[in-house]
Structure formats: structure tokens, C-alpha cells
Scaffold this motif. Structure first.
Motif, mmCIF file in Angstrom:
data_model
loop_
_atom_site.group_PDB
_atom_site.id
_atom_site.type_symbol
_atom_site.label_atom_id
_atom_site.label_comp_id
_atom_site.label_asym_id
_atom_site.label_seq_id
_atom_site.Cartn_x
_atom_site.Cartn_y
_atom_site.Cartn_z
ATOM 1 N N MET A 1 0.788 -1.209 -0.136
ATOM 2 C CA MET A 1 0.027 0.068 0.098
ATOM 3 C C MET A 1 0.814 1.278 0.073
ATOM 4 S SD MET A 1 -3.092 -1.086 2.599
ATOM 5 C CE MET A 1 -4.105 0.210 2.037
ATOM 6 N N SER A 2 2.077 1.182 0.623
ATOM 7 C CA SER A 2 2.858 2.484 0.734
ATOM 8 C C SER A 2 3.297 2.669 -0.807
ATOM 9 C CB SER A 2 4.164 2.107 1.498
ATOM 10 O OG SER A 2 4.993 3.303 1.713
ATOM 11 N N ALA A 3 3.637 1.616 -1.495
ATOM 12 C CA ALA A 3 4.051 1.806 -2.915
ATOM 13 C C ALA A 3 2.876 2.416 -3.842
ATOM 14 C CB ALA A 3 4.477 0.507 -3.534
ATOM 15 N N LEU A 4 1.727 2.292 -3.325
ATOM 16 C CA LEU A 4 0.615 2.899 -3.962
ATOM 17 C C LEU A 4 0.623 4.250 -3.791
ATOM 18 C CD1 LEU A 4 -2.193 0.252 -3.761
ATOM 19 C CD2 LEU A 4 -0.936 0.603 -5.909
ATOM 20 N N LEU A 5 1.052 4.805 -2.721
ATOM 21 C CA LEU A 5 0.946 6.164 -2.375
ATOM 22 C C LEU A 5 1.556 7.086 -3.473
ATOM 23 C CD1 LEU A 5 1.594 6.125 1.484
ATOM 24 C CD2 LEU A 5 -0.587 6.926 0.240
ATOM 25 N N ASP A 6 2.946 6.742 -3.692
ATOM 26 C CA ASP A 6 3.432 7.617 -4.729
ATOM 27 C C ASP A 6 2.475 8.000 -6.178
ATOM 28 O OD1 ASP A 6 5.637 7.721 -3.112
ATOM 29 O OD2 ASP A 6 6.758 6.080 -4.062
ATOM 30 N N ASN A 7 1.989 6.774 -6.530
ATOM 31 C CA ASN A 7 1.134 6.979 -7.450
ATOM 32 C C ASN A 7 -0.292 7.769 -7.245
ATOM 33 O OD1 ASN A 7 0.077 6.177 -10.261
ATOM 34 N ND2 ASN A 7 -1.341 4.631 -9.464
ATOM 35 N N MET A 8 -0.593 7.642 -6.060
ATOM 36 C CA MET A 8 -1.946 8.521 -5.837
ATOM 37 C C MET A 8 -1.501 10.175 -5.730
ATOM 38 S SD MET A 8 -3.897 6.376 -2.675
ATOM 39 C CE MET A 8 -3.932 4.564 -2.731
ATOM 40 N N THR A 9 -0.160 10.200 -5.245
ATOM 41 C CA THR A 9 0.263 11.604 -5.010
ATOM 42 C C THR A 9 0.714 12.055 -6.421
ATOM 43 O OG1 THR A 9 1.292 10.993 -2.897
ATOM 44 C CG2 THR A 9 2.176 13.040 -4.270
ATOM 45 N N SER A 10 1.196 11.517 -7.284
ATOM 46 C CA SER A 10 1.370 11.747 -8.829
ATOM 47 C C SER A 10 -0.137 12.177 -9.485
ATOM 48 C CB SER A 10 1.887 10.829 -9.521
ATOM 49 O OG SER A 10 2.058 11.178 -10.916
ATOM 50 N N GLY A 11 -1.126 11.364 -9.056
ATOM 51 C CA GLY A 11 -2.439 11.612 -9.722
ATOM 52 C C GLY A 11 -3.067 12.895 -9.204
ATOM 53 N N ILE A 12 -3.072 13.151 -7.806
ATOM 54 C CA ILE A 12 -3.213 14.503 -7.291
ATOM 55 C C ILE A 12 -2.503 15.511 -7.891
ATOM 56 C CG2 ILE A 12 -3.182 15.911 -5.108
ATOM 57 C CD1 ILE A 12 -3.593 13.393 -3.401
ATOM 58 N N LYS A 13 -1.577 15.548 -8.224
ATOM 59 C CA LYS A 13 -0.597 16.751 -8.989
ATOM 60 C C LYS A 13 -1.279 16.579 -10.424
ATOM 61 C CE LYS A 13 1.695 17.818 -5.360
ATOM 62 N NZ LYS A 13 1.322 19.008 -4.809
ATOM 63 N N THR A 14 -1.625 15.546 -10.984
ATOM 64 C CA THR A 14 -1.951 15.633 -12.349
ATOM 65 C C THR A 14 -3.383 16.415 -12.423
ATOM 66 O OG1 THR A 14 -0.982 13.529 -13.029
ATOM 67 C CG2 THR A 14 -2.814 14.328 -14.329
ATOM 68 N N LEU A 15 -4.261 16.259 -11.462
ATOM 69 C CA LEU A 15 -5.701 16.847 -11.331
ATOM 70 C C LEU A 15 -5.395 18.203 -11.012
ATOM 71 C CD1 LEU A 15 -7.639 14.116 -9.515
ATOM 72 C CD2 LEU A 15 -8.153 15.085 -11.620
ATOM 73 N N GLU A 16 -4.418 18.650 -10.047
ATOM 74 C CA GLU A 16 -4.105 20.003 -9.834
ATOM 75 C C GLU A 16 -3.652 20.636 -11.026
ATOM 76 O OE1 GLU A 16 -1.372 19.948 -6.561
ATOM 77 O OE2 GLU A 16 -3.055 19.529 -5.135
ATOM 78 N N ALA A 17 -2.901 19.989 -11.685
ATOM 79 C CA ALA A 17 -2.492 20.971 -13.164
ATOM 80 C C ALA A 17 -3.556 20.851 -14.166
ATOM 81 C CB ALA A 17 -1.193 19.567 -13.784
ATOM 82 N N ALA A 18 -4.555 20.074 -14.139
ATOM 83 C CA ALA A 18 -5.843 20.115 -14.725
ATOM 84 C C ALA A 18 -6.475 21.419 -14.455
ATOM 85 C CB ALA A 18 -6.317 18.976 -15.090
ATOM 86 N N ASP A 19 -6.769 21.356 -13.222
ATOM 87 C CA ASP A 19 -7.452 22.417 -12.518
ATOM 88 C C ASP A 19 -6.805 23.913 -12.557
ATOM 89 O OD1 ASP A 19 -9.511 23.411 -10.659
ATOM 90 O OD2 ASP A 19 -8.297 24.063 -9.589
ATOM 91 N N ASN A 20 -5.400 23.517 -12.614
ATOM 92 C CA ASN A 20 -4.844 25.235 -13.051
ATOM 93 C C ASN A 20 -5.078 25.525 -14.421
ATOM 94 O OD1 ASN A 20 -3.699 25.244 -10.590
ATOM 95 N ND2 ASN A 20 -1.717 24.014 -11.155
ATOM 96 N N GLY A 21 -5.159 24.498 -15.416
ATOM 97 C CA GLY A 21 -5.522 24.760 -16.684
ATOM 98 C C GLY A 21 -6.919 25.287 -16.998
ATOM 99 N N LEU A 22 -7.891 24.586 -16.265
ATOM 100 C CA LEU A 22 -9.243 25.154 -16.247
ATOM 101 C C LEU A 22 -9.447 26.608 -15.915
ATOM 102 C CD1 LEU A 22 -11.120 21.763 -15.505
ATOM 103 C CD2 LEU A 22 -11.181 23.099 -17.745
#
Length: 641
Positions: free
Chosen positions: A61-82
């Protein structure tokens, strides 16, 4: 050899105790050194393997956290664009509103000079600008003493624009027969009525009769009494009344959903002298359904004035009647009808009335003067057919006089009244000169001038009127913002994933891969899409798009729709971001829980182990002393020597 050595029982017992103490001390020292009470499966198989499983899951589960954190940043980047795109669209709206407010259209003024004997063929011609490549000509001359086109309707009759009211389902039974006497047990009259699709069973007996007609009364003598008893038994959706000789069943609702049907009427004789065998006129009757509310009544017709390409449609209904101050929905007089028509026809014709008819008269005279009434139609409920004398008619003005140059005011009326020039060219009187205003961002060419003097003579000379440069520059500004919108969308990526380009972001939430989320920009139908000017419906603007206020308004409407799409997509991404953030916190908490649970199974209590060590050290010292004492007993024999 050790097997040949004989120890006394006391020595052997103390030696065994000392060895046990040393083993316990070794175990305690190992726990203190490692901090664990279970270091291998030999110590405690259940705890060891359970803790190992929990630690493994925590690691996954700890290994999955990095992927989730990257996903959050991807969504934040999309929100910045919107957010940036939304601001860009709002800037584009501001540009459009600025263009709409600008009225700095170019003008030129011309002196009309056709001389004293015009030929009658002189024209002013407009081409280019918003007019287009096909020239539009307007005559500079007219006729004197000509008649105006006039149309008079037929005889007027009053017009009622009230729609028919809705009715309810109603059924009336036959005539009331002989009296009904309910003086024996079991005497009944049962009537089943279907009301709005639901059956009601009305059972008349001695109790029901007494409840309605009075204590001790057992006989129904007429239709009025029968209706009273039935109405008291009916529920709220059914009303029962009397016509004096028969009973009427009526639904309490109106419209097409209102219905009544008598299913059955059954008399039951309980015995005795007075028998119940008749139903007093109530017989099975087929369903009767109420009518819907009548549709609004309307009288309409088209009127073309002076050959207008697009005629004016006059619509007369209850709302039109109310606009002239009459709230009874009825046109009572021909003057009232003329007033209603005049409010819709506007300039170009005079609407009058005689004692019995409406008259239409063109404001112009001569062969171009024309009144054309067509497409007279009536609609609405109640068989509405009254046209109050309106009929298809056409009348052309007569040209009876000579040829004369039109005055400046007459030219202003003629140019502004030409349908092909409406919203493209505007004329006005500039102190005795004809002013032409180019309502376009493109250059307008005016033909009909004297090439030398520049006067308006109907000649072949031309004059160019420039376009609106302010609106032209705003077109460029609008397109630059549109280009930036697409660039913002392209740059809103993180780690190679750009949700605004339509990329799919898939995140896994558990170690087995059974809990996932897929995030992607989608339209209202669930189809994937990118966020850019094309999908937002924002096209590249051209100069003609900014020619008219109507054209700009149409683009503004599209910008509102684009903002709606952006806000909806931003809300969707925001919801997804909340899910991923919540799942991230959940995963962190789960990892902590798993690790804590694993540690509780294998970690040693150092305080307890230290106390154990101190106790074991004391026991070891005492065991050594006891062993020494036991050995002294074996050494006693040496004293004999």
C-alpha cells in the motif's frame, strides 16, 4: 569421559537450575538486543507469519501512495489549466462586449444634385462592406402626384380569444323508478363507479339511509334523496348530484385525465314484505371523459410593405389584445382591431379603420408603393374561424405624375426601408446632405457620384467609406485570446499526463488492484473529449462576425455555453480530486494501522525484559551460591586425609 563422572543429586539439581537460568538470560538478552519478542517462526509461528503478512500489505500500500500523489498533482495541473482557460474565456467575453459597445462606424455625406430634368434612371448603389459582392440599388428619383397603395378588409365581426375551458367526466343515470325501502337486514343497493381509473363501491343500506336522511328513515323516495345518500358515501374524487329526476356522477377533476364509468348497480333483497329489486334508474354506463383545456385562439397574417423581401407577421391573440389595454380577451370594435394591428406593423404603413373595416395604406406613393396581405390563418379551440374580414389582398400605388428627384428625407426613408440594406447601411439627413454610415468592419463602395464634383448625380463615380477599425482590432484580440486558450490546454500536463487533452488517468487504491478510479474529461453523454477551443465551440472570428450587434450577441451566447462546459468539467475534476485525496489519507492511516498491528505481535516490552534480566541475574548468583554449597558436601571426605 563426562559419562564416567558421577555428580551428587544436590550438585546435579543446582547445575540444572543454573543452566535453565543461563538459557532464559540468553533469550532475554536477545529480546533486548533486537527489540522483538518474536524473531523467527520458532519463537511464535502464528505471530511471526501474521506480522510478516501485515508488513507486506503495508509495504504494498505504501508503494501505491506515490501513484496517488502523482494523480493528485495531475488533477491539480488540470485544474490550473481550467482556471486559466476560464479567465481567458472571460477576457474573450469582455472583448466581445467592448466590440458591441463600440459604434465608431465611418460615414460620408453627399450633396444630391440631379438637375432640373432627371431621367428617372438615376440610382445610388452600395457594394462591399456588409452588403456583399452583389450591389444593392436605390432609386434617386420618384414620381409626383402618384397614389399610395391601399387595402381595405371586409366587414368586421367581434372576436373572442378566450380558449374553451376544460370539462370533467360526467354520467347521468336514467329516470328514478320506484322507491327504495331498506327495512330488512340484508337489503342493499351496491353501485360500483370507476373514477379517474379507480373503482369506488357505494353500498346503500338502512344504516347509510338513516345517516343521510335522518334517524329512523329507511326509504328513499326520489332522485334527490338517492343522490344525497350516494354523495355521502363517495370519496373526494367523486361528486353525486340530482337533476330532479335522475342521478348525475361527476369527477372532481377536469381535463383528459378526468373519467367516469358506472361498472355495476346491484340490488339485494334481504327478505320481508318490501323487496329490493330495482336500481331506481342507475344502469351500467360507458366511460365518459372530460375534455382538455382549449388551446389559445390566434389570428395571423403576413403583410409586405413596398415589396419588402421579408414580410411582417402579425399575430393577434389574447396577449396582443391585453397590450392595447383590453383585458377581456375580446376585440369588440374595428377600431380596437386596427389599434392592435398598428402596434405590430410599425413604420411604412398607416393602419386605420372605417365603421366596418380596417384599412392599410403605404407611406409611399407611385409604382413602388405596395401593400400585400397574405397567409391569413386562424387557429385554436372551439372551431375558431373568425378572420374579421381579413383576406389575402394586394394593391400597388399608381404612378400618374412626372419624374422628380427625391429629397434628402425621401432618400433616407428609401435607403433605411430597403430590406437588403437593413443593419448594413444607415442613412440620415446631415444638414441637407445625405449621410451614409457603413455599419461594417469592411470597406463600403458607394456608386452614383459625379467623378469630378463628388455630388450624388446617379453617375458612375464611386466613393469608399472605410470600415470600423476598432471592431477589426478587437477581432484580432479575440483570436489571439483563442490561440492562448489552446496553448494553456496543451501546457496543463503533469508527468506526461494531460487531462485537458483527453488523456486517461487510472489510479489503483488497493494492493489487489480491485479498487481503482479512471479520470478523464468527458461530455454530458459520457464520451471522452479534450478541452480546447474546438470542443468549447469557439471558432476563429472574422471581421464580418463583428459587423452587427446580432452577430456579436450570437458569439456571446456561445461563450456562455463554453463557460458552462468549463465549470462543469472543473466540478467533475474537483470531485475526483476529493476522492483521490480522501483515498490517500485512508491509505496512510491503513499503513499505520497495519504496521502498528504487526509490531504489537512481535515487539518486546523492553521495560519488562530489563526487569526479567535483573531477576535472572539475581537467580544466577543464587544458583551459583547453591551449587557451591552442594559441592562443599562432596568435599567433606577430603578432611579425613
Amino acid at each position: 569421559m563426562a559419562s564416567n563422572i558421577t555428580l551428587s543429586a544436590g550438585v546435579r539439581q543446582n547445575l540444572l537450575s543454573l543452566q535453565n537460568t543461563a538459557s532464559l538470560m540468553s533469550t532475554t538478552q536477545n529480546r533486548l538486543a533486537t527489540g522483538k519478542k518474536v524473531n523467527s517462526a520458532l519463537d511464535n509461528p502464528t505471530s511471526f507469519f501474521t506480522a510478516q503478512s501485515l508488513q507486506s500489505r503495508a509495504g504494498d500500500m505504501s508503494a501505491l501512495l506515490d501513484n496517488m500523489t502523482s494523480g493528485i498533482k495531475t488533477l491539480e495541473a488540470a485544474d490550473n489549466g481550467l482556471s486559466a482557460i476560464t479567465k481567458t474565456v472571460e477576457s474573450m467575453q469582455s472583448t466581445l462586449r467592448q466590440a458591441r459597445q463600440d459604434k465608431s462606424f465611418k460615414t460620408e455625406s453627399y450633396t444630391i444634385n440631379l438637375g432640373t430634368t432627371p431621367a428617372g434612371t438615376e440610382e445610388i448603389s452600395f457594394q462591399g462592406g456588409a452588403v456583399g459582392t452583389t450591389a444593392v440599388d436605390v432609386a434617386l428619383t420618384g414620381t409626383t402626384g402618384a397614389a399610395a397603395a391601399t387595402v381595405s378588409t371586409g366587414a368586421f365581426t367581434a372576436m373572442d380569444f378566450n380558449p374553451a375551458a376544460a370539462t370533467s367526466g360526467t354520467i347521468t343515470s336514467g329516470a328514478f323508478g320506484s322507491t327504495l325501502t331498506f327495512d330488512n337486514a340484508g337489503d342493499e343497493l351496491e353501485v360500483v363507479v370507476e373514477v379517474n381509473g379507480v373503482n369506488q363501491t357505494l353500498t346503500i343500506d338502512a344504516t347509510a339511509v338513516a345517516a343521510t336522511l335522518g334517524v329512523g328513515v329507511t326509504t328513499i323516495t326520489d332522485a334527490d334523496e338517492l343522490a344525497q345518500v350516494l354523495d355521502d358515501l363517495a370519496t373526494g374524487t367523486l361528486n353525486v348530484t340530482s337533476t330532479g329526476t335522475a342521478v348525475t356522477f361527476t369527477s372532481s377533476t377536469t381535463g383528459t385525465g378526468s373519467s367516469i364509468e358506472i361498472i355495476s348497480a346491484t340490488a339485494t333483497n334481504g327478505g320481508g314484505a318490501n323487496t329490493i329489486t330495482n336500481t331506481s334508474g342507475i344502469a351500467v354506463a360507458a366511460q365518459n371523459t372530460g375534455s382538455a383545456t382549449g388551446t389559445a385562439r390566434t389570428l395571423s397574417f403576413d403583410i409586405a410593405i413596398d415589396g419588402a423581401v421579408t414580410p411582417t407577421t402579425v399575430t393577434i391573440n389574447a396577449a396582443a389584445v391585453a397590450l392595447v389595454g383590453d383585458n377581456d380577451n375580446i376585440i369588440d370594435t374595428v377600431a380596437e382591431l386596427a389599434s392592435i394591428i398598428d402596434a405590430q406593423v410599425g413604420a411604412g404603413a398607416t393602419i386605420g379603420s372605417t365603421a366596418t373595416a380596417v384599412t392599410f395604406t403605404s407611406a409611399t406613393t407611385g409604382v413602388t408603393s405596395e401593400i400585400d396581405i397574405s397567409n391569413v390563418a386562424v387557429a385554436g379551440s372551439g372551431g375558431f374561424t373568425n378572420t374579421s374580414g381579413l383576406a389575402t389582398a394586394n394593391d400597388l400605388g399608381a404612378a400618374t405624375g412626372g419624374i422628380a428627384a427625391k429629397t434628402v428625407d425621401e432618400m433616407v426613408t428609401a435607403i433605411n426601408g430597403t430590406a437588403a440594406l437593413e443593419g448594413k447601411v444607415r442613412a440620415s439627413n446631415d444638414g441637407g446632405k445625405l449621410r451614409i454610415e457603413n455599419l461594417s468592419t469592411s470597406e463600403l463602395t458607394v456608386t452614383g457620384l459625379d467623378a469630378t464634383t463628388g455630388e450624388l448625380t446617379g453617375g458612375v463615380g464611386t466613393s469608399d467609406i472605410g470600415g470600423n477599425t476598432v471592431r477589426t482590432n478587437l477581432v484580432k484580440q479575440f483570436n489571439e485570446l483563442r490561440d492562448q486558450l489552446d496553448k494553456l490546454a496543451d501546457d496543463a500536463s503533469f508527468n506526461g499526463v494531460n487531462l485537458l487533452r483527453g488523456d486517461l488517468l487510472k489510479l489503483t487504491f488497493n494492493e489487489t488492484g480491485t479498487s481503482t478510479i479512471e479520470i478523464q474529461a468527458k461530455d454530458e453523454d459520457g464520451e471522452e473529449r479534450a478541452i480546447n477551443s474546438a470542443t468549447l465551440g469557439i471558432d476563429t472570428a472574422t471581421d464580418p462576425d463583428f459587423d452587427s450587434d446580432e452577430g456579436i450577441d450570437a458569439i456571446l451566447d456561445g461563450m456562455k455555453d463554453a463557460l458552462g462546459v468549463l465549470r462543469a468539467q472543473s466540478s467533475s475534476f474537483g470531485s475526483n480530486l476529493s476522492i483521490v485525496q480522501n483515498r490517500t489519507e485512508f491509505t496512510k492511516s491503513m499503513i499505520n494501522t497495519l504496521q502498528t498491528g504487526a509490531d504489537s505481535l512481535v515487539l518486546a516490552d523492553t521495560n519488562e525484559e530489563a526487569a526479567n534480566m535483573l531477576a535472572l541475574q539475581t537467580r544466577q548468583q543464587l544458583s551459583s551460591t547453591a551449587l557451591s554449597l552442594a559441592s562443599q558436601a562432596d568435599q567433606a571426605v577430603l578432611r579425613l586425609f
